[in-house]
Design a protein around this motif. Structure first.
Motif, PDB file in Angstrom:
ATOM      1  N   ASP A  31       0.834  -1.206   0.000  1.00  0.00           N
ATOM      2  CA  ASP A  31       0.000   0.000   0.000  1.00  0.00           C
ATOM      3  C   ASP A  31       0.867   1.253   0.000  1.00  0.00           C
ATOM      4  OD1 ASP A  31      -2.332  -1.491  -0.016  1.00  0.00           O
ATOM      5  OD2 ASP A  31      -2.585  -1.384   2.158  1.00  0.00           O
ATOM      6  N   ALA A  32       1.986   1.207   0.701  1.00  0.00           N
ATOM      7  CA  ALA A  32       2.896   2.356   0.739  1.00  0.00           C
ATOM      8  C   ALA A  32       3.533   2.583  -0.626  1.00  0.00           C
ATOM      9  CB  ALA A  32       3.970   2.155   1.802  1.00  0.00           C
ATOM     10  N   VAL A  33       3.923   1.505  -1.301  1.00  0.00           N
ATOM     11  CA  VAL A  33       4.500   1.632  -2.644  1.00  0.00           C
ATOM     12  C   VAL A  33       3.471   2.238  -3.587  1.00  0.00           C
ATOM     13  CG1 VAL A  33       5.421   0.383  -4.637  1.00  0.00           C
ATOM     14  CG2 VAL A  33       6.150  -0.244  -2.327  1.00  0.00           C
ATOM     15  N   ALA A  34       2.232   1.748  -3.535  1.00  0.00           N
ATOM     16  CA  ALA A  34       1.177   2.281  -4.400  1.00  0.00           C
ATOM     17  C   ALA A  34       0.923   3.750  -4.122  1.00  0.00           C
ATOM     18  CB  ALA A  34      -0.104   1.470  -4.218  1.00  0.00           C
ATOM     19  N   ALA A  35       0.909   4.145  -2.853  1.00  0.00           N
ATOM     20  CA  ALA A  35       0.693   5.551  -2.488  1.00  0.00           C
ATOM     21  C   ALA A  35       1.841   6.418  -2.989  1.00  0.00           C
ATOM     22  CB  ALA A  35       0.548   5.691  -0.975  1.00  0.00           C
ATOM     23  N   ALA A  36       3.057   5.923  -2.889  1.00  0.00           N
ATOM     24  CA  ALA A  36       4.218   6.692  -3.348  1.00  0.00           C
ATOM     25  C   ALA A  36       4.192   6.866  -4.861  1.00  0.00           C
ATOM     26  CB  ALA A  36       5.511   6.012  -2.910  1.00  0.00           C
ATOM     27  N   GLU A  56      12.121   9.963   6.342  1.00  0.00           N
ATOM     28  CA  GLU A  56      12.193  10.743   7.586  1.00  0.00           C
ATOM     29  C   GLU A  56      10.983  10.467   8.484  1.00  0.00           C
ATOM     30  OE1 GLU A  56      14.696  13.018   8.711  1.00  0.00           O
ATOM     31  OE2 GLU A  56      15.749  11.867   7.172  1.00  0.00           O
ATOM     32  N   GLN A  57       9.808  10.359   7.896  1.00  0.00           N
ATOM     33  CA  GLN A  57       8.594  10.104   8.667  1.00  0.00           C
ATOM     34  C   GLN A  57       8.606   8.722   9.299  1.00  0.00           C
ATOM     35  OE1 GLN A  57       6.073  12.248   9.414  1.00  0.00           O
ATOM     36  NE2 GLN A  57       7.303  13.804   8.403  1.00  0.00           N
ATOM     37  N   ALA A  58       9.127   7.735   8.584  1.00  0.00           N
ATOM     38  CA  ALA A  58       9.123   6.361   9.091  1.00  0.00           C
ATOM     39  C   ALA A  58      10.089   6.189  10.259  1.00  0.00           C
ATOM     40  CB  ALA A  58       9.473   5.390   7.970  1.00  0.00           C
ATOM     41  N   ASP A  59      11.194   6.897  10.234  1.00  0.00           N
ATOM     42  CA  ASP A  59      12.166   6.879  11.333  1.00  0.00           C
ATOM     43  C   ASP A  59      12.514   5.461  11.796  1.00  0.00           C
ATOM     44  OD1 ASP A  59      13.918   8.113  13.130  1.00  0.00           O
ATOM     45  OD2 ASP A  59      12.402   8.179  14.709  1.00  0.00           O
ATOM     46  N   GLY A  60      12.802   4.597  10.818  1.00  0.00           N
ATOM     47  CA  GLY A  60      13.231   3.248  11.152  1.00  0.00           C
ATOM     48  C   GLY A  60      12.134   2.211  11.228  1.00  0.00           C
ATOM     49  N   ALA A  61      10.884   2.635  11.273  1.00  0.00           N
ATOM     50  CA  ALA A  61       9.759   1.695  11.311  1.00  0.00           C
ATOM     51  C   ALA A  61       9.504   1.165   9.899  1.00  0.00           C
ATOM     52  CB  ALA A  61       8.510   2.397  11.836  1.00  0.00           C
ATOM     53  N   PRO A  62       8.804   0.038   9.764  1.00  0.00           N
ATOM     54  CA  PRO A  62       8.390  -0.376   8.422  1.00  0.00           C
ATOM     55  C   PRO A  62       7.566   0.747   7.772  1.00  0.00           C
ATOM     56  CG  PRO A  62       8.056  -2.163   9.975  1.00  0.00           C
ATOM     57  CD  PRO A  62       8.425  -0.933  10.779  1.00  0.00           C
ATOM     58  N   ILE A  63       7.861   1.062   6.529  1.00  0.00           N
ATOM     59  CA  ILE A  63       7.223   2.193   5.845  1.00  0.00           C
ATOM     60  C   ILE A  63       5.799   1.823   5.460  1.00  0.00           C
ATOM     61  CG2 ILE A  63       7.334   3.711   3.838  1.00  0.00           C
ATOM     62  CD1 ILE A  63      10.433   3.196   3.925  1.00  0.00           C
ATOM     63  N   SER A  64       4.850   2.665   5.878  1.00  0.00           N
ATOM     64  CA  SER A  64       3.428   2.431   5.619  1.00  0.00           C
ATOM     65  C   SER A  64       2.872   3.527   4.712  1.00  0.00           C
ATOM     66  CB  SER A  64       2.658   2.440   6.941  1.00  0.00           C
ATOM     67  OG  SER A  64       2.655   3.756   7.481  1.00  0.00           O
ATOM     68  N   ALA A  65       1.637   3.341   4.277  1.00  0.00           N
ATOM     69  CA  ALA A  65       0.963   4.352   3.455  1.00  0.00           C
ATOM     70  C   ALA A  65       0.820   5.661   4.229  1.00  0.00           C
ATOM     71  CB  ALA A  65      -0.393   3.836   2.988  1.00  0.00           C
ATOM     72  N   GLU A  66       0.657   5.592   5.537  1.00  0.00           N
ATOM     73  CA  GLU A  66       0.556   6.811   6.352  1.00  0.00           C
ATOM     74  C   GLU A  66       1.877   7.577   6.334  1.00  0.00           C
ATOM     75  OE1 GLU A  66      -0.613   9.977   8.431  1.00  0.00           O
ATOM     76  OE2 GLU A  66      -1.920   8.453   7.565  1.00  0.00           O
ATOM     77  N   HIS A  67       2.996   6.883   6.394  1.00  0.00           N
ATOM     78  CA  HIS A  67       4.296   7.548   6.287  1.00  0.00           C
ATOM     79  C   HIS A  67       4.419   8.244   4.933  1.00  0.00           C
ATOM     80  CE1 HIS A  67       5.650   4.349   9.295  1.00  0.00           C
ATOM     81  NE2 HIS A  67       5.628   5.493   9.951  1.00  0.00           N
ATOM     82  N   VAL A  68       3.964   7.554   3.879  1.00  0.00           N
ATOM     83  CA  VAL A  68       4.016   8.143   2.532  1.00  0.00           C
ATOM     84  C   VAL A  68       3.129   9.377   2.468  1.00  0.00           C
ATOM     85  CG1 VAL A  68       3.528   7.782   0.082  1.00  0.00           C
ATOM     86  CG2 VAL A  68       4.606   5.959   1.416  1.00  0.00           C
ATOM     87  N   ALA A  69       1.945   9.323   3.059  1.00  0.00           N
ATOM     88  CA  ALA A  69       1.043  10.484   3.047  1.00  0.00           C
ATOM     89  C   ALA A  69       1.696  11.680   3.739  1.00  0.00           C
ATOM     90  CB  ALA A  69      -0.282  10.135   3.722  1.00  0.00           C
ATOM     91  N   ARG A  70       2.305  11.441   4.892  1.00  0.00           N
ATOM     92  CA  ARG A  70       2.981  12.531   5.599  1.00  0.00           C
ATOM     93  C   ARG A  70       4.196  13.017   4.823  1.00  0.00           C
ATOM     94  NH1 ARG A  70       4.061  10.040  11.119  1.00  0.00           N
ATOM     95  NH2 ARG A  70       2.680   8.328  10.648  1.00  0.00           N
ATOM     96  N   GLY A  71       4.943  12.081   4.249  1.00  0.00           N
ATOM     97  CA  GLY A  71       6.103  12.453   3.443  1.00  0.00           C
ATOM     98  C   GLY A  71       5.713  13.249   2.214  1.00  0.00           C
ATOM     99  N   THR A  72       4.600  12.882   1.611  1.00  0.00           N
ATOM    100  CA  THR A  72       4.115  13.608   0.434  1.00  0.00           C
ATOM    101  C   THR A  72       3.723  15.036   0.798  1.00  0.00           C
ATOM    102  OG1 THR A  72       3.357  11.563  -0.606  1.00  0.00           O
ATOM    103  CG2 THR A  72       2.360  13.611  -1.388  1.00  0.00           C
ATOM    104  N   ARG A  73       3.067  15.214   1.934  1.00  0.00           N
ATOM    105  CA  ARG A  73       2.707  16.574   2.366  1.00  0.00           C
ATOM    106  C   ARG A  73       3.971  17.432   2.540  1.00  0.00           C
ATOM    107  NH1 ARG A  73      -1.324  13.698   5.114  1.00  0.00           N
ATOM    108  NH2 ARG A  73      -0.163  13.593   7.076  1.00  0.00           N
ATOM    109  N   GLN A  74       4.997  16.861   3.153  1.00  0.00           N
ATOM    110  CA  GLN A  74       6.264  17.585   3.324  1.00  0.00           C
ATOM    111  C   GLN A  74       6.883  17.911   1.964  1.00  0.00           C
ATOM    112  OE1 GLN A  74       6.456  18.420   7.122  1.00  0.00           O
ATOM    113  NE2 GLN A  74       8.294  18.716   5.949  1.00  0.00           N
ATOM    114  N   ALA A  75       6.865  16.943   1.064  1.00  0.00           N
ATOM    115  CA  ALA A  75       7.444  17.141  -0.272  1.00  0.00           C
ATOM    116  C   ALA A  75       6.740  18.274  -1.006  1.00  0.00           C
ATOM    117  CB  ALA A  75       7.360  15.843  -1.076  1.00  0.00           C
ATOM    118  N   LEU A  76       5.425  18.307  -0.913  1.00  0.00           N
ATOM    119  CA  LEU A  76       4.663  19.356  -1.612  1.00  0.00           C
ATOM    120  C   LEU A  76       4.938  20.732  -1.011  1.00  0.00           C
ATOM    121  CD1 LEU A  76       1.296  17.468  -2.132  1.00  0.00           C
ATOM    122  CD2 LEU A  76       2.972  18.124  -3.893  1.00  0.00           C
TER     123      LEU A  76
END
Length: 79
Positions: A31-36, A56-76
């Motif tokens: 789901d995270a790959v699809a969101a990215a 940066e959002q995942a901070d070592g945790a398994p990367i989830s769609a929520e991490h991608v959503a937060r990362g995308t907001r930062q990127a934008l």
């Protein structure tokens, strides 16, 4: 100026290439790959920004769609 787009298939291949995340001790779910891939929209620079901020959002945790959503907001915000 020419805009270069990459395909969703290529984006997927970059995000899940063998060894890339494994070497860093990280995991990403489907789901995270699809969101990215959706967030990147074919732009190589967005691939870099979304990847960086998601990491940066995942901070070592398994990367989830929520991490991608937060990362995308930062990127934008950075654009």
């Amino acid at each position: 100026m020419t805009t270069i787009h990459v395909t969703a298939s290529r984006e997927y291949d970059v995000l899940v290439q063998p060894g890339l995340l494994d070497d860093a001790g990280a995991q990403i779910d489907d789901d995270a790959v699809a969101a990215a891939v959706t967030a990147i929209e074919g732009y190589p620079y967005m691939l870099q920004l979304v990847g960086y901020w998601t990491w940066e959002q995942a901070d070592g945790a398994p990367i989830s769609a929520e991490h991608v959503a937060r990362g995308t907001r930062q990127a934008l915000q950075e654009l």
